[in-house]
Design a protein around this motif. Structure first.
Motif, PDB file in Angstrom:
ATOM      1  N   UNK A  39     -58.009   9.865  84.467  1.00 51.58           N
ATOM      2  CA  UNK A  39     -57.366   9.220  83.321  1.00 51.58           C
ATOM      3  C   UNK A  39     -58.042   7.889  83.004  1.00 51.58           C
ATOM      4  N   UNK A  40     -57.642   7.296  81.907  1.00 53.82           N
ATOM      5  CA  UNK A  40     -58.214   6.017  81.475  1.00 53.82           C
ATOM      6  C   UNK A  40     -57.941   4.887  82.449  1.00 53.82           C
ATOM      7  N   UNK A  41     -56.820   4.960  83.148  1.00 55.51           N
ATOM      8  CA  UNK A  41     -56.414   3.836  83.979  1.00 55.51           C
ATOM      9  C   UNK A  41     -57.241   3.716  85.232  1.00 55.51           C
ATOM     10  N   UNK A  42     -58.176   4.664  85.495  1.00 54.82           N
ATOM     11  CA  UNK A  42     -59.036   4.549  86.658  1.00 54.82           C
ATOM     12  C   UNK A  42     -59.881   3.286  86.587  1.00 54.82           C
ATOM     13  N   UNK A  43     -60.036   2.748  85.373  1.00 54.72           N
ATOM     14  CA  UNK A  43     -60.776   1.493  85.213  1.00 54.72           C
ATOM     15  C   UNK A  43     -60.124   0.335  85.954  1.00 54.72           C
ATOM     16  N   UNK A  44     -58.825   0.301  85.908  1.00 53.34           N
ATOM     17  CA  UNK A  44     -58.128  -0.928  86.218  1.00 53.34           C
ATOM     18  C   UNK A  44     -57.792  -1.076  87.695  1.00 53.34           C
ATOM     19  N   UNK A  45     -58.850  -1.006  88.494  1.00 57.78           N
ATOM     20  CA  UNK A  45     -58.804  -1.334  89.901  1.00 57.78           C
ATOM     21  C   UNK A  45     -57.747  -0.545  90.674  1.00 57.78           C
ATOM     22  N   UNK A 128     -65.592   4.788  75.300  1.00 60.73           N
ATOM     23  CA  UNK A 128     -64.890   6.055  75.540  1.00 60.73           C
ATOM     24  C   UNK A 128     -63.375   5.869  75.474  1.00 60.73           C
ATOM     25  N   UNK A 129     -62.895   4.753  76.034  1.00 61.08           N
ATOM     26  CA  UNK A 129     -61.451   4.481  76.011  1.00 61.08           C
ATOM     27  C   UNK A 129     -60.968   4.283  74.582  1.00 61.08           C
ATOM     28  N   UNK A 130     -61.710   3.521  73.804  1.00 62.98           N
ATOM     29  CA  UNK A 130     -61.324   3.295  72.415  1.00 62.98           C
ATOM     30  C   UNK A 130     -61.286   4.608  71.628  1.00 62.98           C
ATOM     31  N   UNK A 131     -62.209   5.494  71.914  1.00 69.56           N
ATOM     32  CA  UNK A 131     -62.242   6.774  71.219  1.00 69.56           C
ATOM     33  C   UNK A 131     -61.068   7.656  71.633  1.00 69.56           C
ATOM     34  N   UNK A 132     -60.788   7.698  72.920  1.00 69.33           N
ATOM     35  CA  UNK A 132     -59.723   8.577  73.427  1.00 69.33           C
ATOM     36  C   UNK A 132     -58.344   8.067  73.046  1.00 69.33           C
ATOM     37  N   UNK A 133     -58.169   6.741  73.078  1.00 72.90           N
ATOM     38  CA  UNK A 133     -56.859   6.176  72.756  1.00 72.90           C
ATOM     39  C   UNK A 133     -56.731   5.779  71.295  1.00 72.90           C
ATOM     40  N   UNK A 134     -57.828   5.878  70.548  1.00 67.77           N
ATOM     41  CA  UNK A 134     -57.850   5.520  69.122  1.00 67.77           C
ATOM     42  C   UNK A 134     -57.364   4.085  68.921  1.00 67.77           C
TER      43      UNK A 134
END
Length: 258
Positions: A39-45, A128-134
């Motif tokens: 998921x996208x939240x894998x970024x946030x440590x 990628x996050x901006x594209x997926x979350x619009x």
């Protein structure tokens, strides 16, 4: 003890059911960890926490299988090993649970720091996050948005052109993931504590090695005594007809002489 005897012993059946439920809990932990990575939240440590969930799920599954085996075979040493592994696992899960709770109040700081780190070192990830979350940017559509050509590049770009920022959606995803982690770990923790208590009670009721050896000696002595007794009875049975035949023979001779 065989598998069919479990249903006749409530404590063993109870422990068997707990281990089956814990196995499903381990699968759930594994699934939560995989979700956190993809998921996208894998970024946030929280990537480390996701890997911990995956490893923990596999360990919980393995320990549950040991528990099921110990319930079926009812071996005292295996029960002891299972209880020790379960105790360490419960303590480790408690540490993870506490750590996850302590990160709750740091979500905004962690997300802001992670976004900045990605903005400086890995802009493709933010794209990628901006594209997926619009969405565009972090706090606002112009806050560290990708592309970096200008503050309005994301909003005005035909490839993006979004009017909302990404912070709220990312925070919502993080909260869902955190809730899933807390819920699954708490459920598994409760099941394992119940299983630990039950296994300790059942362990105290199992015979020790000396008691098992003594029971084997008694069984062997009983079988040996029963074998000797059967042999004596068979010998006596064989002798009695022979004696009757001899007496019958003498009586016949005597009558003939008369």
């Amino acid at each position: 003890m065989n598998f069919m005897n479990i249903s006749q012993q409530p404590l063993r059946l109870y422990l068997f059911i707990l281990n089956v439920l814990t196995m499903f809990g381990g699968i759930a932990l594994f699934g939560v960890g995989i979700y956190g990575l993809v998921s996208n939240i894998a970024l946030f440590e929280i990537e480390a926490i996701s890997w911990i969930m995956i490893v923990m799920g596999m360990v919980v599954l393995a320990v549950s299988l040991v528990g099921l085996t110990s319930v079926i075979v009812e071996f005292r040493r295996l029960f002891g090993a299972y209880a020790i592994m379960l105790c360490f696992l419960v303590l480790f899960q408690l540490v993870v649970l506490i750590y996850t709770l302590t990160q709750h109040n740091k979500v905004d700081t962690l997300m802001d720091k992670a976004w900045q780190n990605a903005y400086d070192n890995n802009p493709r990830t933010l794209q990628d996050i901006e594209t997926r979350l619009q969405c565009c940017g972090y706090e606002t559509v112009t806050d560290r948005a990708i592309p970096k050509t200008s503050k309005l590049a994301c909003r005005q770009s035909p490839a993006f052109g979004y009017d909302i920022s990404c912070k709220d959606q990312l925070k919502h995803s993080y909260s869902r993931h955190e809730t899933a982690i807390l819920g699954v770990i708490t459920a598994v923790e409760i099941l394992q504590i119940l299983a630990l208590v039950s296994s300790m009670i059942l362990w105290t009721k199992l015979p020790t090695d000396d008691e098992i050896d003594e029971q084997h000696r008694r069984d062997h002595s009983h079988r040996l005594f029963r074998g000797l007794r059967d042999e004596d009875q068979e010998r006596s049975f064989n002798i009695q007809p022979a004696a009757g035949d001899d007496r019958g023979g003498y009586g016949t001779i005597a009558n003939n002489e008369r």
